[in-house]
Design a protein around this motif. Structure first.
Motif, PDB file in Angstrom:
ATOM      1  N   PHE A 166       0.824  -1.208   0.000  1.00 60.23           N
ATOM      2  CA  PHE A 166       0.000   0.000   0.000  1.00 60.23           C
ATOM      3  C   PHE A 166       0.859   1.259   0.000  1.00 60.23           C
ATOM      4  N   LEU A 167       1.900   1.310   0.831  1.00 60.82           N
ATOM      5  CA  LEU A 167       2.757   2.497   0.895  1.00 60.82           C
ATOM      6  C   LEU A 167       3.550   2.683  -0.400  1.00 60.82           C
ATOM      7  N   THR A 168       3.910   1.580  -1.049  1.00 68.51           N
ATOM      8  CA  THR A 168       4.598   1.677  -2.336  1.00 68.51           C
ATOM      9  C   THR A 168       3.666   2.235  -3.394  1.00 68.51           C
ATOM     10  N   TYR A 169       2.415   1.786  -3.378  1.00 69.22           N
ATOM     11  CA  TYR A 169       1.412   2.324  -4.305  1.00 69.22           C
ATOM     12  C   TYR A 169       1.197   3.820  -4.060  1.00 69.22           C
ATOM     13  N   VAL A 170       1.054   4.207  -2.787  1.00 67.50           N
ATOM     14  CA  VAL A 170       0.796   5.611  -2.453  1.00 67.50           C
ATOM     15  C   VAL A 170       1.930   6.512  -2.947  1.00 67.50           C
ATOM     16  N   GLY A 171       3.159   6.007  -2.918  1.00 68.99           N
ATOM     17  CA  GLY A 171       4.297   6.805  -3.363  1.00 68.99           C
ATOM     18  C   GLY A 171       4.230   7.159  -4.832  1.00 68.99           C
ATOM     19  N   GLU A 172       3.573   6.336  -5.628  1.00 70.66           N
ATOM     20  CA  GLU A 172       3.446   6.611  -7.068  1.00 70.66           C
ATOM     21  C   GLU A 172       2.196   5.929  -7.613  1.00 70.66           C
ATOM     22  N   PRO A 173       1.021   6.518  -7.371  1.00 69.97           N
ATOM     23  CA  PRO A 173      -0.232   5.890  -7.831  1.00 69.97           C
ATOM     24  C   PRO A 173      -0.284   5.700  -9.345  1.00 69.97           C
ATOM     25  N   ALA A 174       0.393   6.564 -10.089  1.00 67.55           N
ATOM     26  CA  ALA A 174       0.360   6.471 -11.553  1.00 67.55           C
ATOM     27  C   ALA A 174       0.977   5.180 -12.056  1.00 67.55           C
ATOM     28  N   ALA A 175       1.790   4.519 -11.222  1.00 63.34           N
ATOM     29  CA  ALA A 175       2.427   3.271 -11.649  1.00 63.34           C
ATOM     30  C   ALA A 175       1.400   2.185 -11.961  1.00 63.34           C
ATOM     31  N   LEU A 176       0.198   2.306 -11.386  1.00 63.11           N
ATOM     32  CA  LEU A 176      -0.853   1.326 -11.664  1.00 63.11           C
ATOM     33  C   LEU A 176      -1.270   1.351 -13.129  1.00 63.11           C
ATOM     34  N   HIS A 177      -1.213   2.540 -13.742  1.00 68.26           N
ATOM     35  CA  HIS A 177      -1.741   2.703 -15.098  1.00 68.26           C
ATOM     36  C   HIS A 177      -0.666   3.073 -16.118  1.00 68.26           C
ATOM     37  N   ARG A 178       0.557   3.285 -15.668  1.00 67.46           N
ATOM     38  CA  ARG A 178       1.605   3.788 -16.551  1.00 67.46           C
ATOM     39  C   ARG A 178       1.873   2.838 -17.725  1.00 67.46           C
TER      40      ARG A 178
END
Length: 254
Positions: free
Chosen positions: A212-224
């Motif tokens: 979760f904290l890794t996602y929060v650091g760069e949410p755009a990585a989910l869709h990049r």
């Protein structure tokens, strides 16, 4: 000239990678592999739950909004309001569109912990997932510390072990092999008080929070990567169109 620019860019990227690794392994501490997957939505949901219940009383996520997290994690705003929001803004319940701040006073937290607990919005990028995962598992009993615990990854941290009820309490036992300058110290963690979870269950919780904290650091990585695929498809289509357009323009020249 192109070779020179390429060599400079390679050197810069290498220096960034080395400095990041040096920061993550500060003090020569061995870090365990977090082995996370930010596309695992169930893991992100569990991580958000434990972060909100155990960590967010002190640590904020000032660069994130509840509704953005809800959209990325497949949650409704009602679910977020009921399960993740425990603060009030100017006396009114915090809304899903607000930033993920906590209600702790910076002045009071500095008095209690020696310094205000840091915002964790970018800890996934600054420290790395392996560091977070190893840190969450590295607390041990140390009666000399104000909170009664220490951490092998981040020595003398002012943070209490808020997850001790789940993990239990550990003691660090060290032995030395050899003498003088050649002595080597080996340390192991041993459980002195069992928690409500087994080691495997707690490992999963630590991994989910890290995810979760890794996602929060760069949410755009989910869709990049998805964006990249569409861009490449567009460029491919444009290349075909440009080729036939070029043939049309040059047909009279040849």
């Amino acid at each position: 000239m192109k070779k020179f620019i390429a060599s400079v860019m390679f050197a810069l990227s290498a220096s960034v990678m080395v400095s990041g690794a040096a920061l993550a392994n500060e003090g020569g501490v061995h870090l365990e592999s977090a082995n996370i997957n930010i596309h695992d939505q169930a893991s992100l949901q569990v991580g958000a739950k434990y972060f909100a219940n155990y960590c967010m009383g002190c640590h904020s996520l000032n660069f994130s909004r509840y509704n953005r997290v809800a959209a990325d994690l497949g949650l409704t705003e009602e679910q977020v309001t009921k399960n993740l929001i425990f603060t009030r803004t100017d006396g009114e319940p915090t809304k899903a569109g607000e930033l993920m701040k906590n209600g702790m006073s910076p002045k009071q937290s500095a008095e209690w912990f020696g310094a205000p607990p840091p915002d964790l919005s970018l800890v996934g990028r600054s420290r790395g997932s392996d560091w977070i995962y190893s840190y969450l598992k590295a607390f041990y009993v140390d009666k000399s510390r104000p909170m009664g615990v220490n951490n092998t990854v981040f020595e003398n941290a002012g943070m209490p072990h808020v997850l001790w009820e789940l993990q239990g309490l550990q003691a660090k036992e060290c032995t030395k092999e050899g003498e003088g300058e050649h002595a080597v110290e080996h340390c192991e963690m041993k459980t002195v008080k069992a928690g409500t979870m087994s080691p495997a269950e707690y490992d999963k919780v630590a991994r989910d929070i890290t995810n979760f904290l890794t996602y929060v650091g760069e949410p755009a990585a989910l869709h990049r990567k998805t964006y990249g695929v569409f861009v490449l498809l567009f460029l491919g289509l444009f290349a075909v169109l440009a080729y036939f357009l070029k043939k049309e323009y040059w047909k009279d020249v040849h």
